[in-house]
Design an enzyme around this catalytic site. Structure first.
Site, PDB file in Angstrom:
ATOM      1  N   HIS A 102     -23.200   9.204  -9.045  1.00  0.00           N
ATOM      2  CA  HIS A 102     -24.012   7.992  -8.966  1.00  0.00           C
ATOM      3  C   HIS A 102     -23.248   6.837  -9.618  1.00  0.00           C
ATOM      4  CE1 HIS A 102     -27.636   5.648  -8.545  1.00  0.00           C
ATOM      5  NE2 HIS A 102     -27.453   5.219  -9.774  1.00  0.00           N
ATOM      6  N   MET A 124     -27.607   9.886   1.304  1.00  0.00           N
ATOM      7  CA  MET A 124     -28.691   8.953   0.991  1.00  0.00           C
ATOM      8  C   MET A 124     -30.078   9.572   1.190  1.00  0.00           C
ATOM      9  SD  MET A 124     -26.850   6.497   0.045  1.00  0.00           S
ATOM     10  CE  MET A 124     -27.969   5.125  -0.094  1.00  0.00           C
ATOM     11  N   ASN A 174     -24.056  15.593  -7.899  1.00  0.00           N
ATOM     12  CA  ASN A 174     -24.092  14.279  -7.267  1.00  0.00           C
ATOM     13  C   ASN A 174     -23.264  13.308  -8.097  1.00  0.00           C
ATOM     14  OD1 ASN A 174     -25.033  12.135  -5.547  1.00  0.00           O
ATOM     15  ND2 ASN A 174     -26.504  11.565  -7.138  1.00  0.00           N
TER      16      ASN A 174
HETATM   17  C1  GRF Z   1     -20.681   5.974  -3.977  1.00  0.00           C
HETATM   18  O1  GRF Z   1     -20.652   4.785  -4.701  1.00  0.00           O
HETATM   19  C2  GRF Z   1     -21.515   7.009  -4.692  1.00  0.00           C
HETATM   20  O2  GRF Z   1     -21.532   6.855  -6.065  1.00  0.00           O
HETATM   21  C3  GRF Z   1     -22.891   6.763  -4.143  1.00  0.00           C
HETATM   22  O3  GRF Z   1     -22.667   6.419  -2.804  1.00  0.00           O
HETATM   23  C4  GRF Z   1     -21.399   5.814  -2.650  1.00  0.00           C
HETATM   24  C5  GRF Z   1     -20.695   6.505  -1.529  1.00  0.00           C
HETATM   25  O4  GRF Z   1     -19.504   5.853  -1.175  1.00  0.00           O
HETATM   26  N1  GRF Z   1     -23.727   7.908  -4.362  1.00  0.00           N
HETATM   27  P1  GRF Z   1     -18.512   6.522  -0.114  1.00  0.00           P
HETATM   28  O5  GRF Z   1     -19.340   6.827   1.149  1.00  0.00           O
HETATM   29  O6  GRF Z   1     -17.954   7.755  -0.717  1.00  0.00           O
HETATM   30  O7  GRF Z   1     -17.470   5.482   0.172  1.00  0.00           O
END
Ligand code: GRF
Length: 195
Positions: free
Chosen positions: A109, A90, A107
């Site tokens: 998304h 993040m 990445n």
């Molecule tokens: C996912 O939905 C990804 O696309 C976004 O953050 C979320 C991470 O989920 N960038 P997780 O931590 O892998 O469960």
């Protein structure tokens, strides 16, 4: 053996899906490092369960972003990382990391970019009433969810779908397709062998 790093900040379900696929299919590759900017994140427990080394840090305890990115780079070199896979990290990647690993950072998304960049992409898509949602894997540049698109997968939204069911569909897509894209970028064939 190809080595790559996963960067995550929270739950880590994508991290788990990637490692599970890699093991199931016996890839000639390994996640040599998890990088995490949140000491409380569940993904750290997941890494420990797989005996994957992690570099967990508190951004606040560094002077600035270049300083903690230099610390990350030191760890990436130590673990011979060739590709960086962001999976729920993040934080924007800064100049320091981009200079060192430009073109080698990807990445995922949870939207069909360029629609709905930034946080809460699934919520934004739901509230916009889209009939098709999806996921995007892209190379990382200095922008927020910009950078050349590598792959996209779509899912249709039905009448009965709620925010929760859409999130579930999106996660299923991510867990299925992100490992496949990584495998291809690492130059492994369908059997997970180096080509
Ligand atoms: C996912 O939905 C990804 O696309 C976004 O953050 C979320 C991470 O989920 N960038 P997780 O931590 O892998 O469960």
């Amino acid at each position: 053996m190809k080595k790559f790093a996963v960067f995550a900040s929270g739950n880590g379900s994508n991290f788990e899906a990637i490692v599970t696929r890699l093991k199931e299919e016996n890839w000639d590759a390994e996640v040599s490092l998890l990088v995490c900017d949140n000491l409380e994140a569940k993904v750290l427990e997941r890494a420990e369960a797989f005996s994957i080394p992690s570099f967990a840090f508190q951004p606040k305890s560094y002077e600035n972003k270049p300083a903690f990115e230099r610390a990350i780079i030191e760890q990436l070199r130590l673990h011979e990382v060739e590709l960086i896979v962001l999976a729920g990290y993040m934080r924007l990647i800064g100049d320091t990391l981009l200079k060192a690993y430009g073109g080698k950072i990807i990445n995922i998304h949870p939207s069909l970019l360029p629609a709905f960049p930034g946080i809460d992409a699934v919520g934004k898509a739901y509230r916009a009433g889209v009939k098709v949602a999806g996921i995007t894997v892209h190379y990382v540049d200095e922008g927020m969810d910009t950078g050349p698109i590598i792959a996209q997968k779509a899912v249709e939204i039905g009448e009965g779908d709620t925010l929760e069911t859409i999130e579930q569909h999106i996660h299923e897509l991510e867990h299925k397709h992100y490992p496949s894209v990584i495998k291809e970028l690492l130059g492994l064939n369908s059997r997970g062998e180096k080509q």
